[in-house]
Design a protein around this motif. Structure first.
Motif, PDB file in Angstrom:
ATOM      1  N   ARG A  24       0.832  -1.211   0.000  1.00 57.19           N
ATOM      2  CA  ARG A  24       0.000   0.000   0.000  1.00 57.19           C
ATOM      3  C   ARG A  24       0.861   1.253   0.000  1.00 57.19           C
ATOM      4  O   ARG A  24       0.505   2.253  -0.625  1.00 57.19           O
ATOM      5  N   VAL A  25       1.979   1.231   0.696  1.00 55.63           N
ATOM      6  CA  VAL A  25       2.892   2.373   0.707  1.00 55.63           C
ATOM      7  C   VAL A  25       3.452   2.588  -0.705  1.00 55.63           C
ATOM      8  O   VAL A  25       3.503   3.721  -1.204  1.00 55.63           O
ATOM      9  N   ILE A  26       3.853   1.525  -1.357  1.00 58.58           N
ATOM     10  CA  ILE A  26       4.384   1.622  -2.717  1.00 58.58           C
ATOM     11  C   ILE A  26       3.324   2.174  -3.675  1.00 58.58           C
ATOM     12  O   ILE A  26       3.606   3.071  -4.475  1.00 58.58           O
ATOM     13  N   ALA A  27       2.114   1.664  -3.572  1.00 63.87           N
ATOM     14  CA  ALA A  27       1.029   2.166  -4.429  1.00 63.87           C
ATOM     15  C   ALA A  27       0.754   3.639  -4.154  1.00 63.87           C
ATOM     16  O   ALA A  27       0.506   4.423  -5.079  1.00 63.87           O
ATOM     17  N   GLY A  28       0.829   4.041  -2.897  1.00 67.67           N
ATOM     18  CA  GLY A  28       0.614   5.439  -2.544  1.00 67.67           C
ATOM     19  C   GLY A  28       1.675   6.352  -3.145  1.00 67.67           C
ATOM     20  O   GLY A  28       1.358   7.403  -3.710  1.00 67.67           O
ATOM     21  N   TRP A  29       2.934   5.948  -3.054  1.00 72.13           N
ATOM     22  CA  TRP A  29       4.001   6.762  -3.633  1.00 72.13           C
ATOM     23  C   TRP A  29       3.903   6.798  -5.155  1.00 72.13           C
ATOM     24  O   TRP A  29       4.216   7.826  -5.777  1.00 72.13           O
ATOM     25  N   LEU A  30       3.482   5.715  -5.757  1.00 74.21           N
ATOM     26  CA  LEU A  30       3.256   5.706  -7.205  1.00 74.21           C
ATOM     27  C   LEU A  30       2.171   6.723  -7.568  1.00 74.21           C
ATOM     28  O   LEU A  30       2.306   7.486  -8.533  1.00 74.21           O
TER      29      LEU A  30
ATOM     30  N   ILE B 299      -3.084  15.454  -6.172  1.00 77.30           N
ATOM     31  CA  ILE B 299      -1.869  15.300  -5.358  1.00 77.30           C
ATOM     32  C   ILE B 299      -2.235  15.176  -3.882  1.00 77.30           C
ATOM     33  O   ILE B 299      -1.692  14.326  -3.163  1.00 77.30           O
ATOM     34  N   ALA B 300      -3.177  16.004  -3.419  1.00 72.32           N
ATOM     35  CA  ALA B 300      -3.583  15.965  -2.007  1.00 72.32           C
ATOM     36  C   ALA B 300      -4.218  14.625  -1.647  1.00 72.32           C
ATOM     37  O   ALA B 300      -3.895  14.036  -0.607  1.00 72.32           O
ATOM     38  N   VAL B 301      -5.087  14.125  -2.502  1.00 70.58           N
ATOM     39  CA  VAL B 301      -5.742  12.838  -2.230  1.00 70.58           C
ATOM     40  C   VAL B 301      -4.705  11.718  -2.197  1.00 70.58           C
ATOM     41  O   VAL B 301      -4.704  10.879  -1.282  1.00 70.58           O
ATOM     42  N   SER B 302      -3.802  11.699  -3.165  1.00 68.74           N
ATOM     43  CA  SER B 302      -2.787  10.643  -3.177  1.00 68.74           C
ATOM     44  C   SER B 302      -1.837  10.776  -1.993  1.00 68.74           C
ATOM     45  O   SER B 302      -1.380   9.773  -1.434  1.00 68.74           O
ATOM     46  N   ALA B 303      -1.550  12.001  -1.560  1.00 65.96           N
ATOM     47  CA  ALA B 303      -0.693  12.194  -0.384  1.00 65.96           C
ATOM     48  C   ALA B 303      -1.378  11.698   0.882  1.00 65.96           C
ATOM     49  O   ALA B 303      -0.741  11.058   1.728  1.00 65.96           O
ATOM     50  N   VAL B 304      -2.675  11.961   1.020  1.00 68.74           N
ATOM     51  CA  VAL B 304      -3.421  11.479   2.197  1.00 68.74           C
ATOM     52  C   VAL B 304      -3.413   9.947   2.230  1.00 68.74           C
ATOM     53  O   VAL B 304      -3.182   9.340   3.283  1.00 68.74           O
ATOM     54  N   VAL B 305      -3.648   9.324   1.087  1.00 68.88           N
ATOM     55  CA  VAL B 305      -3.637   7.860   1.017  1.00 68.88           C
ATOM     56  C   VAL B 305      -2.249   7.325   1.402  1.00 68.88           C
ATOM     57  O   VAL B 305      -2.132   6.337   2.141  1.00 68.88           O
ATOM     58  N   THR B 306      -1.205   7.990   0.936  1.00 66.81           N
ATOM     59  CA  THR B 306       0.159   7.555   1.236  1.00 66.81           C
ATOM     60  C   THR B 306       0.486   7.724   2.716  1.00 66.81           C
ATOM     61  O   THR B 306       1.084   6.834   3.332  1.00 66.81           O
ATOM     62  N   VAL B 307       0.089   8.841   3.302  1.00 66.42           N
ATOM     63  CA  VAL B 307       0.333   9.074   4.738  1.00 66.42           C
ATOM     64  C   VAL B 307      -0.404   8.020   5.567  1.00 66.42           C
ATOM     65  O   VAL B 307       0.156   7.472   6.530  1.00 66.42           O
TER      66      VAL B 307
ATOM     67  N   ARG C  51       1.422   0.981   8.303  1.00 62.40           N
ATOM     68  CA  ARG C  51       2.639   0.159   8.290  1.00 62.40           C
ATOM     69  C   ARG C  51       3.450   0.383   9.570  1.00 62.40           C
ATOM     70  O   ARG C  51       3.947  -0.569  10.175  1.00 62.40           O
ATOM     71  N   ALA C  52       3.567   1.641   9.999  1.00 60.59           N
ATOM     72  CA  ALA C  52       4.317   1.941  11.230  1.00 60.59           C
ATOM     73  C   ALA C  52       3.660   1.277  12.436  1.00 60.59           C
ATOM     74  O   ALA C  52       4.354   0.723  13.303  1.00 60.59           O
ATOM     75  N   ALA C  53       2.335   1.295  12.497  1.00 56.88           N
ATOM     76  CA  ALA C  53       1.622   0.655  13.608  1.00 56.88           C
ATOM     77  C   ALA C  53       1.864  -0.853  13.601  1.00 56.88           C
ATOM     78  O   ALA C  53       2.078  -1.465  14.662  1.00 56.88           O
ATOM     79  N   LEU C  54       1.844  -1.446  12.420  1.00 57.18           N
ATOM     80  CA  LEU C  54       2.089  -2.893  12.330  1.00 57.18           C
ATOM     81  C   LEU C  54       3.526  -3.237  12.722  1.00 57.18           C
ATOM     82  O   LEU C  54       3.767  -4.239  13.409  1.00 57.18           O
TER      83      LEU C  54
END
Length: 156
Positions: free
Chosen positions: A90-96, A130-138, A144-147
């Motif tokens: 999900r992080v990779i997809a978000g950065w993409l 850009i804002a929507v994709s940044a929110v998804v990435t954050v 991921r950090a919680a896991l």
């Protein structure tokens, strides 16, 4: 759920979460189809442009084709794996999404500015994507950090 010593990681994951949900599978199919269709469209547009194109235009077509192929590859990968997306996926997809949104916005704004019209809608639309994709990435980074924190707590 038993703690069988011979259980593989895939079996444990399968017990925790089922196979790829219909909505995630549909998302993968959409990414695959949209990516392939977008790549074909951009390449055909590129090939049918009259005369020699300037270098920056060639670069723009190449970048758009690359982003389309990246989305197609991601969609195909999701479908082929047939397992739930993991946090890093999900992080990779978000950065993409952030990269594609940013480059596409820059290209659209440059074209609009070159034509002398429609710069404001291009900027507003681009910033929205850009804002929507940044929110998804954050959000993906936070999950991921919680896991990872939880894994450290469990001593794994």
């Amino acid at each position: 759920m038993s703690d069988e010593p011979g259980m593989s990681a895939e079996e444990m994951i399968g017990r925790l979460e089922g196979a790829l949900s219909p909505w995630r599978r549909a998302g993968g199919v959409v990414a695959l189809i949209a990516g392939v269709a977008g790549a074909i469209f951009v390449v055909l547009l590129w090939a049918t442009e009259p005369g020699p194109l300037p270098g920056h235009t060639q670069l723009a077509f190449a970048l758009l084709t690359g982003f389309c192929l990246a989305w197609a590859g991601h969609g195909g990968w999701v479908i082929a794996r047939r397992v739930p997306l993991f946090a890093l996926d999900r992080v990779i997809a978000g950065w993409l999404a952030v990269a594609a949104s940013t480059v596409t916005t820059a290209l659209v704004v440059a074209v609009a500015a070159g034509r002398g019209a429609g710069v404001i809608p291009a900027v507003v639309g681009g910033i929205t994507f850009i804002a929507v994709s940044a929110v998804v990435t954050v959000r993906a980074h936070a999950v991921r950090a919680a896991l990872l924190r939880r894994r450290r707590e469990l001593g794994a």
